[in-house]
Design a protein around this motif. Structure first.
Motif, short mmCIF file in Angstrom:
data_model
loop_
_atom_site.label_atom_id
_atom_site.label_comp_id
_atom_site.label_asym_id
_atom_site.label_seq_id
_atom_site.Cartn_x
_atom_site.Cartn_y
_atom_site.Cartn_z
N GLY A 113 43.94 58.07 45.38
CA GLY A 113 44.71 56.83 45.42
C GLY A 113 45.03 56.19 44.41
N VAL A 114 46.07 55.40 44.27
CA VAL A 114 46.59 54.71 43.04
C VAL A 114 45.43 53.62 42.69
N GLU A 115 45.03 53.63 41.44
CA GLU A 115 44.02 52.80 41.02
C GLU A 115 44.70 51.19 40.96
N GLU A 116 43.63 50.29 41.37
CA GLU A 116 44.29 48.94 41.61
C GLU A 116 43.96 48.44 39.82
N PRO A 117 44.73 47.27 39.70
CA PRO A 117 44.91 46.85 38.28
C PRO A 117 43.94 46.02 37.74
N GLY A 118 42.68 45.93 38.70
CA GLY A 118 41.68 45.09 38.25
C GLY A 118 40.42 45.53 39.28
N PRO A 119 39.26 44.92 39.05
CA PRO A 119 38.20 45.13 40.13
C PRO A 119 38.35 44.47 41.52
N GLY A 120 39.43 44.09 41.65
CA GLY A 120 39.76 43.42 42.79
C GLY A 120 39.06 42.12 43.26
N THR A 121 38.34 41.52 42.34
CA THR A 121 37.82 40.44 42.55
C THR A 121 38.45 39.33 41.99
N ALA A 122 37.89 37.74 42.27
CA ALA A 122 38.31 36.81 41.87
C ALA A 122 38.51 36.79 40.07
N ALA A 123 37.39 37.32 39.78
CA ALA A 123 37.45 37.62 38.02
C ALA A 123 38.58 38.13 37.72
N GLY A 124 39.04 39.27 38.11
CA GLY A 124 39.98 40.10 38.05
C GLY A 124 41.35 39.43 38.07
N ILE A 125 41.58 38.51 39.08
CA ILE A 125 42.57 37.84 39.57
C ILE A 125 42.74 36.61 38.18
N LEU A 126 41.76 36.00 37.92
CA LEU A 126 41.71 34.84 36.77
C LEU A 126 41.73 35.52 35.53
N ALA A 132 43.43 27.29 46.91
CA ALA A 132 44.10 25.70 46.27
C ALA A 132 42.76 25.46 45.47
N ARG A 133 41.63 25.61 45.73
CA ARG A 133 40.53 25.31 44.91
C ARG A 133 39.75 26.48 44.34
N ALA A 134 39.57 26.79 43.11
CA ALA A 134 38.92 27.77 42.63
C ALA A 134 37.37 27.81 42.90
N TRP A 135 36.83 26.84 42.94
CA TRP A 135 35.39 26.40 43.52
C TRP A 135 35.19 27.30 44.71
N SER A 136 35.92 27.43 45.51
CA SER A 136 35.57 27.91 46.75
C SER A 136 35.36 29.42 46.56
N VAL A 137 35.88 30.03 45.54
CA VAL A 137 35.78 31.49 45.36
C VAL A 137 34.53 31.65 44.52
N VAL A 138 34.15 30.70 43.64
CA VAL A 138 33.08 30.73 43.04
C VAL A 138 31.83 30.69 43.97
N ALA A 139 31.81 29.76 44.82
CA ALA A 139 30.93 29.36 45.92
C ALA A 139 30.55 30.62 46.75
N ALA A 140 31.75 31.42 47.21
CA ALA A 140 31.52 32.75 47.99
C ALA A 140 31.00 33.82 47.12
N THR A 141 31.24 33.77 45.88
CA THR A 141 30.61 34.83 45.29
C THR A 141 29.80 34.14 43.93
N PRO A 142 28.62 33.72 43.99
CA PRO A 142 28.22 32.80 43.03
C PRO A 142 27.90 33.53 41.76
N ASP A 143 28.79 34.22 41.04
CA ASP A 143 28.59 34.93 39.78
C ASP A 143 29.04 34.02 38.68
N PRO A 144 27.89 33.94 37.62
CA PRO A 144 28.05 33.18 36.52
C PRO A 144 29.31 33.19 35.61
N ARG A 145 29.60 34.68 35.48
CA ARG A 145 30.86 34.96 34.74
C ARG A 145 32.16 34.48 35.67
N LEU A 146 32.16 34.52 36.88
CA LEU A 146 33.33 34.01 37.74
C LEU A 146 33.50 32.46 37.54
N ALA A 147 32.28 31.80 37.54
CA ALA A 147 32.00 30.52 37.59
C ALA A 147 32.89 30.22 35.99
#
Length: 796
Positions: free
Chosen positions: A315-328, A338-353
């Motif tokens: 399959g065609v590769e995605e442009p990033g890891p497909g996570t909020a970190a890749g989006i950001l 609307a609120r990015a903290w909801s993404v962080v709360a769902a995946t409590p990754d320090p890099r993502l935060a």
């Protein structure tokens, strides 16, 4: 559409005007721009009226057209046969005779016969073309043909071949900008260029299937999952010529875009090749024509379905890891809630935060809902602040990491309140944080803004220079952050042209940057300085989604813009709002307060300013905030404007000729305009106009012509409000004392005794004063002092 074809245009133009009896074959895939390039080249050399284009020469109904398609002639009697037994089977002379009669002899310019799209140049078609060229040369015609490919090699020595290669990024960008109504992000252009192999028609077909958000870079795009009709036509012959092994290799090769613009986040892991088939390079498979690979997959999938067996297709590769970190990292902000903290709360990754906080602070969007609550959601470890500042926190010592945590907490609280409680502590922490290596540019942008609001422009410049190295492996978010940081420093320095250049570079990569409140404010202020452009609107896009700090900075930038163009009342309102929302804007407390004082004085009658402007001296500004020459100059201007005795000329003169390090042209213009406005408003029109005239000259030299509009508006308004003001400020010290005594009723003798001069001297000096003020006698003097007194004259 012809873009980026300068070499090819020169080659075609030279051939059209040369005397050498050769045939030029322009070769390239369908959609690569063969027809447009040839037509453009012919028009450039003046063959627009004398050239003839033969259309569909290999069909049963060929025809000839002029280059503007205004006339047409049917050439069915001379169509190209599929097989030629002998050269005589084609009546080249009759063909040329028909075209010549139709074209006429009156047209000027080189006579060129452009045989458009002969398809695959087979041996039979090559002989047909050669026969036509031989006859054409005898009648002073040149022959150019466009072909998708050449089946017989080598061709005759009389045939030259010009290959049209793919468009580069800049050329394809111009094509997309011309044809589309949506601005396309720079890395999306690179993505489209790779998938289309630089073919403009295929790139437009791909772009036509994308949403506006995908084109602007607000949503990610991994590449097509199906091949369009234009690509099928372009690759039909190439697909038919592939052997089974190559087709299988292409069908199973991983696909994705090449490393994108400026080292931004990789959109895939492939490399371009010089052949249609795949190859290995550094243990990676790459293809030159990815849409051809998709066609191979479709063909293999169809065979697999027909044979009822599985066919491996990657399959065609995605442009990033497909996570909020890749989006950001890619700033695909439309894909976030609307609120990015909801993404962080769902995946409590320090890099993502860290990335969510960094992008929030950079864009100014009010994603952070913790003014009175925790700084981060539960479950996110305290080390998230390390990733806000550094790409590899392990290389940083504990003291710097602790300082980074404190800076992050301070600046996050500033977003909601607009206030800074401990500026000294923040300054100390920034000094620990700044010199550390390996910083993320998003974090550098945040630090630059913090240093500027503390008045440390030298530190901000140094930090920007230390961390503005190569772009390798930097994400889209980092590249945009670097440009925003540079734009802020330039805005602080008054370098409006540089502000616009940095913002344009960021918006080239992400067009949505133009909609961010920080960028909108800086652009409005820069446009006012450079062009005298009045801000069109104060209503921010996406109202309600911006932090208090950013709203304050936006209002400060708009207020500065209004002040430049002479709209003082609007500037007062905006600058007042600015300081209410953010007492610590990135322009620094000194400069924004000084802007507000100037606006108040320019919009308020002399003598009515009083406590309103004086309150702007509180709270006091620490010496550290005005240490740089430009900020010191702004502070001196502020003190001069608020001089208690109402006679700021000495203070202004001292500020203009201060023995410290020289101020920039920006600050000198500010000083001259402020001094000139103040003097004119208080009766010293000659003095003030001299200052304003000097400012006029300087702004023309320094590229700040927008100030001319504000100066003209100010002078026009003062003239309309009461004609030419009396030149009170022109009077010298002795004349002022004599005028004061005369207005209070003293006789010439009493004035002579009080000033220790003769009565004759008093008479002469009063006459000079009357002439300067444009009046006749003492009665006029008293009347003028009662109606339009200077600040230094108090009528008893």
């Amino acid at each position: 559409m012809v873009h980026g074809r300068d070499r090819e245009l020169r080659v075609i133009g030279h051939f059209a005007t040369d005397l050498d009896p050769t045939v030029l074959v322009v070769r390239g895939l369908t959609g690569i721009g063969k027809t447009a390039t040839v037509l453009h080249a012919l028009k450039q050399v003046g063959a627009g009226k004398s050239a003839v284009r033969v259309v569909r020469p290999c069909s049963p109904r060929p025809s000839a057209h002029d280059l503007d398609h205004g006339r047409r002639i049917d050439l069915s009697a001379w169509s190209v046969p599929d097989h030629l037994e002998h050269d005589a089977d084609f009546d080249a002379a009759g063909f040329l005779r028909a075209v010549s009669v139709w074209a006429g002899d009156g047209a000027s310019g080189p006579r060129v016969l452009f045989v458009d799209d002969v398809g695959v140049l087979t041996a039979e078609r090559a002989r047909w073309l050669q026969r036509l060229a031989d006859e054409a040369y005898g009648q002073d015609w040149r022959v150019i043909a466009a072909a998708r490919s050449i089946a017989v090699e080598p061709l005759s020595d009389d045939v030259e071949v010009l290959d049209l290669g793919p468009l580069d990024r800049t050329s394809l960008r111009r094509v997309l900008d011309t044809e589309l109504s949506v601005p396309v992000a720079a890395d999306v252009v690179e993505h489209l260029r790779w998938w289309s192999a630089g073919n403009p028609r295929l790139a437009l077909e791909l772009a036509g299937s994308l949403s506006a958000a995908e084109l602007r870079g607000d949503a990610s795009w991994a590449g097509p999952d199906a091949v369009g009709s234009a690509a099928r036509r372009a690759y039909r012959a190439m697909l038919a010529g592939l052997d089974p092994a190559t087709m299988t290799a292409l069908a199973t090769a991983p696909l994705g875009a090449t490393a994108p613009l400026g080292g931004a986040a990789p959109l895939g892991r492939t490399e371009p090749l010089s052949a249609a088939g795949p190859a290995r390079r550094d243990d990676r498979t790459a293809v030159r024509h990815p849409l051809l690979a998709l066609l191979c997959r479709e063909a293999r999938a169809a065979e697999g379905s027909a044979n009822s067996r599985e066919v491996p297709v990657v399959g065609v590769e995605e442009p990033g890891p497909g996570t909020a970190a890749g989006i950001l990292d890619g700033l695909h902000l439309d894909e976030l809630p609307a609120r990015a903290w909801s993404v962080v709360a769902a995946t409590p990754d320090p890099r993502l935060a860290a990335r969510a906080v960094g992008v929030s602070l950079m864009t100014g969007r009010a994603w952070v809902d913790h003014v009175d609550g925790p700084l981060v959601p539960d479950g996110v470890g305290p080390e998230w602040t390390d990733h806000l500042w550094w790409r590899d926190p392990a290389r940083v010592d504990a003291d710097a990491r602790a300082a980074g945590a404190r800076v992050a907490e301070t600046l996050l609280r500033l977003e909601g309140s607009g206030e800074l409680l401990h500026s000294g502590a923040l300054r100390a922490d920034l000094r620990l944080l700044g010199p550390t290596p390996g910083q993320d540019w998003v974090g550098v942008d945040i630090q630059v803004r913090a240093l500027l609001m503390l008045g440390d422009v030298v530190g901000a410049r140094g930090l920007l220079a230390d961390h503005s190295g190569a772009t390798t492996d930097r994400t889209v978010a980092e590249i945009v952050a670097r440009d925003l940081a540079a734009a802020r420093v330039a805005a602080f320095d008054g370098r409006a042209v540089d502000v616009r250049a940095h913002l344009a570079h960021a918006a080239d990569l992400r067009p949505s940057v133009d909609e961010w409140l920080p960028a909108r404010g800086m652009r409005a202020a820069a446009d006012a300085v450079v062009d005298g452009t009045v801000p069109a609107s104060t209503m921010p896009a996406q109202a309600g989604s911006w932090s208090a700090r950013v709203l304050g900075e936006y209002a400060a930038d708009l207020g500065a813009a209004h002040l430049v163009v002479g709209q003082a009342e609007g500037a007062v309102a905006l600058l007042t709002i600015a300081l209410e929302h953010c007492a610590w804007p990135y322009r620094g407390r000194v400069q924004v307060r000084c802007d507000l004082v100037e606006a108040v004085l320019a919009s308020t009658p002399a003598g009515d300013v009083g406590p309103r402007a004086q309150r702007l001296l509180e709270p006091p500004v620490a010496p550290e905030e005005r240490a740089s020459p430009d900020v010191a100059a702004a502070y001196a201007r502020l003190r001069a404007l608020l001089a208690d005795d109402g006679t700021p000329s000495a203070t202004f003169e001292a500020a203009l000729h201060a023995p410290q390090a020289p101020m920039s042209p920006w600050q000198r213009v500010r000083m001259l305009v402020a001094y000139g406005r103040y003097a004119v408003a208080r009766g010293g029109r000659a003095t003030g106009k001299a200052m304003l005239d000097e400012a006029r000259t300087l702004v023309r030299l320094a590229g700040m012509a927008g100030w001319l509009r504000g100066i003209d508006v100010f002078l026009a308004e003062t003239d309309a409000s009461g004609g030419a003001d009396p030149e009170w400020e022109v009077l010298g010290g002795h004349e002022r004392e004599m005028v004061r005594l005369a207005v209070h009723g003293a006789t010439n003798s009493q004035i002579a005794q009080a000033t220790f001069v003769s009565e004759r001297t008093v008479v002469n000096r009063l006459r000079q004063a009357y002439a300067t003020l444009g009046i006749r006698d003492r009665r006029d003097l008293v009347r003028l002092a009662e109606t339009r007194p200077p600040a230094w004259l108090v009528v008893g």
